[in-house]
Write a protein that holds these residues in place. Structure first.
Motif, PDB file in Angstrom:
ATOM      1  N   ARG A   1       3.267  -3.020  -5.291  1.00  0.00           N
ATOM      2  CA  ARG A   1       1.952  -2.525  -5.711  1.00  0.00           C
ATOM      3  C   ARG A   1       1.201  -1.821  -4.592  1.00  0.00           C
ATOM      4  O   ARG A   1       0.394  -0.930  -4.840  1.00  0.00           O
ATOM      5  CB  ARG A   1       1.105  -3.700  -6.204  1.00  0.00           C
ATOM      6  CG  ARG A   1       1.620  -4.363  -7.458  1.00  0.00           C
ATOM      7  CD  ARG A   1       0.810  -5.620  -7.772  1.00  0.00           C
ATOM      8  NE  ARG A   1       1.437  -6.413  -8.818  1.00  0.00           N
ATOM      9  CZ  ARG A   1       1.149  -7.682  -9.076  1.00  0.00           C
ATOM     10  NH1 ARG A   1       0.229  -8.295  -8.339  1.00  0.00           N
ATOM     11  NH2 ARG A   1       1.750  -8.335 -10.042  1.00  0.00           N
ATOM     12  N   TRP A   2       1.415  -2.261  -3.367  1.00  0.00           N
ATOM     13  CA  TRP A   2       0.650  -1.762  -2.239  1.00  0.00           C
ATOM     14  C   TRP A   2       1.595  -1.179  -1.196  1.00  0.00           C
ATOM     15  O   TRP A   2       2.792  -1.393  -1.224  1.00  0.00           O
ATOM     16  CB  TRP A   2      -0.182  -2.890  -1.615  1.00  0.00           C
ATOM     17  CG  TRP A   2      -1.169  -3.500  -2.544  1.00  0.00           C
ATOM     18  CD1 TRP A   2      -0.955  -4.545  -3.392  1.00  0.00           C
ATOM     19  CD2 TRP A   2      -2.519  -3.097  -2.755  1.00  0.00           C
ATOM     20  NE1 TRP A   2      -2.084  -4.839  -4.110  1.00  0.00           N
ATOM     21  CE2 TRP A   2      -3.071  -3.965  -3.727  1.00  0.00           C
ATOM     22  CE3 TRP A   2      -3.336  -2.113  -2.198  1.00  0.00           C
ATOM     23  CZ2 TRP A   2      -4.379  -3.858  -4.175  1.00  0.00           C
ATOM     24  CZ3 TRP A   2      -4.647  -2.020  -2.628  1.00  0.00           C
ATOM     25  CH2 TRP A   2      -5.155  -2.877  -3.604  1.00  0.00           C
ATOM     26  N   ASP A   3       1.016  -0.480  -0.223  1.00  0.00           N
ATOM     27  CA  ASP A   3       1.796   0.092   0.864  1.00  0.00           C
ATOM     28  C   ASP A   3       2.054  -0.998   1.901  1.00  0.00           C
ATOM     29  O   ASP A   3       1.436  -1.050   2.964  1.00  0.00           O
ATOM     30  CB  ASP A   3       1.025   1.264   1.495  1.00  0.00           C
ATOM     31  CG  ASP A   3       1.899   2.060   2.448  1.00  0.00           C
ATOM     32  OD1 ASP A   3       3.135   1.945   2.359  1.00  0.00           O
ATOM     33  OD2 ASP A   3       1.340   2.779   3.307  1.00  0.00           O
ATOM     34  N   LEU A   4       2.979  -1.884   1.573  1.00  0.00           N
ATOM     35  CA  LEU A   4       3.238  -3.078   2.360  1.00  0.00           C
ATOM     36  C   LEU A   4       4.746  -3.205   2.537  1.00  0.00           C
ATOM     37  O   LEU A   4       5.518  -2.882   1.636  1.00  0.00           O
ATOM     38  CB  LEU A   4       2.693  -4.294   1.610  1.00  0.00           C
ATOM     39  CG  LEU A   4       2.648  -5.648   2.289  1.00  0.00           C
ATOM     40  CD1 LEU A   4       1.541  -5.678   3.330  1.00  0.00           C
ATOM     41  CD2 LEU A   4       2.403  -6.742   1.237  1.00  0.00           C
ATOM     42  N   ARG A   5       5.170  -3.675   3.704  1.00  0.00           N
ATOM     43  CA  ARG A   5       6.608  -3.825   3.935  1.00  0.00           C
ATOM     44  C   ARG A   5       6.907  -5.203   4.496  1.00  0.00           C
ATOM     45  O   ARG A   5       6.176  -5.702   5.360  1.00  0.00           O
ATOM     46  CB  ARG A   5       7.111  -2.767   4.923  1.00  0.00           C
ATOM     47  CG  ARG A   5       8.615  -2.859   5.129  1.00  0.00           C
ATOM     48  CD  ARG A   5       9.121  -1.948   6.218  1.00  0.00           C
ATOM     49  NE  ARG A   5      10.510  -2.244   6.530  1.00  0.00           N
ATOM     50  CZ  ARG A   5      11.097  -1.947   7.676  1.00  0.00           C
ATOM     51  NH1 ARG A   5      10.417  -1.338   8.629  1.00  0.00           N
ATOM     52  NH2 ARG A   5      12.352  -2.249   7.897  1.00  0.00           N
TER      53      ARG A   5
END
Length: 336
Positions: A36-40
């Motif tokens: 959903r988010w710009d997360l890694r």
């Protein structure tokens, strides 16, 4: 080498997954946020004892939860013994129960020796590469983080944030101290003290305490819904049912304290002969670890939590007088 200057948050997870449902639920939530988010998810370190088997659990889950476009995640077992000698025996006696759906697929013994500093070395590698973009999420003992600090405190003082599922106290000088009533900190007090002493003047800490977790209760219907929504089901409902049955067998006094009824009373309350404990008890989980993961994104943390602050540090649910959850039902719906 100099850290790569990136905006994308990189999450390094320390987890003692393998007995209760909480760490598994946190991993489910974290993988959903990746999409959903710009997360890694930069890496995972398993801790608490029997760590090779815990690492197998994580790898099995990630294969089913992460989107195919996500880069490979390095999963390593951490140290099999804590820094605190008094806790060594409990680590040696720790038991890991793999998810029932995983157990059906073969033998998961987690055998084989692993180098003792794999976890600490991965932490240092991530700190060196990502710097301020790195957020370390501790939902298990912080043993490997302490070893990383002992190896290179200066490098560890350069990371962006440290999120801990647990509570903190303060000393006379208003410095943070580990609250050893918190399970993740009491499992290795020496490691907790190393981390607190070395990092708090350089790295913002975020705490998600038990008093916040007590506000949110997940039911059997919630776990069934999570299973239905998953594109690759991992049997959360089945796993939490097995966990509660194990608790009733191994620690009936704890079962009664948590659920307000004895195992015998729960069996008597079953409406049908084939009903399980999950159909009877009022709730199945207070999602400590998943709620800690909510704090990784500050926009989410501000929406769901009413935090207290001590300098650069954030404390949520640190005391019974300030549980820190804005609306428990809204947060519950967000988690499922």
């Amino acid at each position: 080498s100099s850290p790569v200057m990136v905006q994308q948050p990189q999450v390094l997870l320390l987890t003692d997954i393998g007995k209760d449902i909480d760490d598994t639920l946190a991993l489910v939530y974290l993988c959903a946020q990746v999409q959903r988010w710009d997360l890694r998810l930069a890496g995972v370190i398993t801790t608490g004892g029997c760590n090779a088997k815990r690492a197998q659990c994580v790898e099995w889950l990630l294969q089913r939860l992460l989107p195919p476009e996500h880069p490979p995640v390095c999963v390593v077992p951490g140290r099999d013994l804590p820094l605190s000698p008094a806790e060594e025996e409990s680590w040696k006696q720790s038991q890991v129960v793999v998810p029932p759906a995983m157990a059906k697929e073969g033998d998961w013994s987690g055998s084989g020796e692993t180098p003792p500093d794999m976890g600490a070395d991965l932490i240092l590698k991530c700190a060196d590469r990502w710097g301020q973009a790195l957020q370390i999420m501790a939902i298990g003992p912080v043993t490997d983080l302490a070893v990383a600090v002992q190896k290179d405190a200066g490098l560890m003082q350069s990371v962006g944030r440290l999120v801990i599922q647990g509570q903190a106290g303060t000393d006379a000088a208003a410095h943070l101290t580990p609250d050893l009533a918190a399970y993740n900190l009491k499992c290795d007090p020496e490691a907790a003290h190393v981390v607190f002493r070395s990092l708090q003047s350089h790295v913002p800490f975020v705490f998600l305490g038990k008093y916040a977790a007590y506000q949110v209760r997940l039911t059997a219907d919630d776990f069934s819904m999570l299973d239905r929504m998953s594109t690759s089901p991992i049997g959360l409902r089945e796993q939490v049912t097995a966990t509660i049955a194990g608790l009733a067998e191994e620690a009936p006094d704890v079962f009664e304290r948590v659920f307000g009824m004895s195992p015998a009373q729960a069996r008597a309350a079953a409406r049908t002969p084939d009903a399980d404990f999950a159909d009877v008890v009022p709730f199945l989980s207070c999602p400590y670890d998943a709620m800690a993961c909510v704090t990784l994104l500050q926009i989410q943390a501000a929406k769901f939590f009413d935090a207290e602050f001590l300098g650069p540090h954030t404390l949520i649910g640190n005391t019974p007088h300030h549980p820190g959850v804005r609306d428990a039902e809204t947060l519950r719906r967000h988690l499922v």
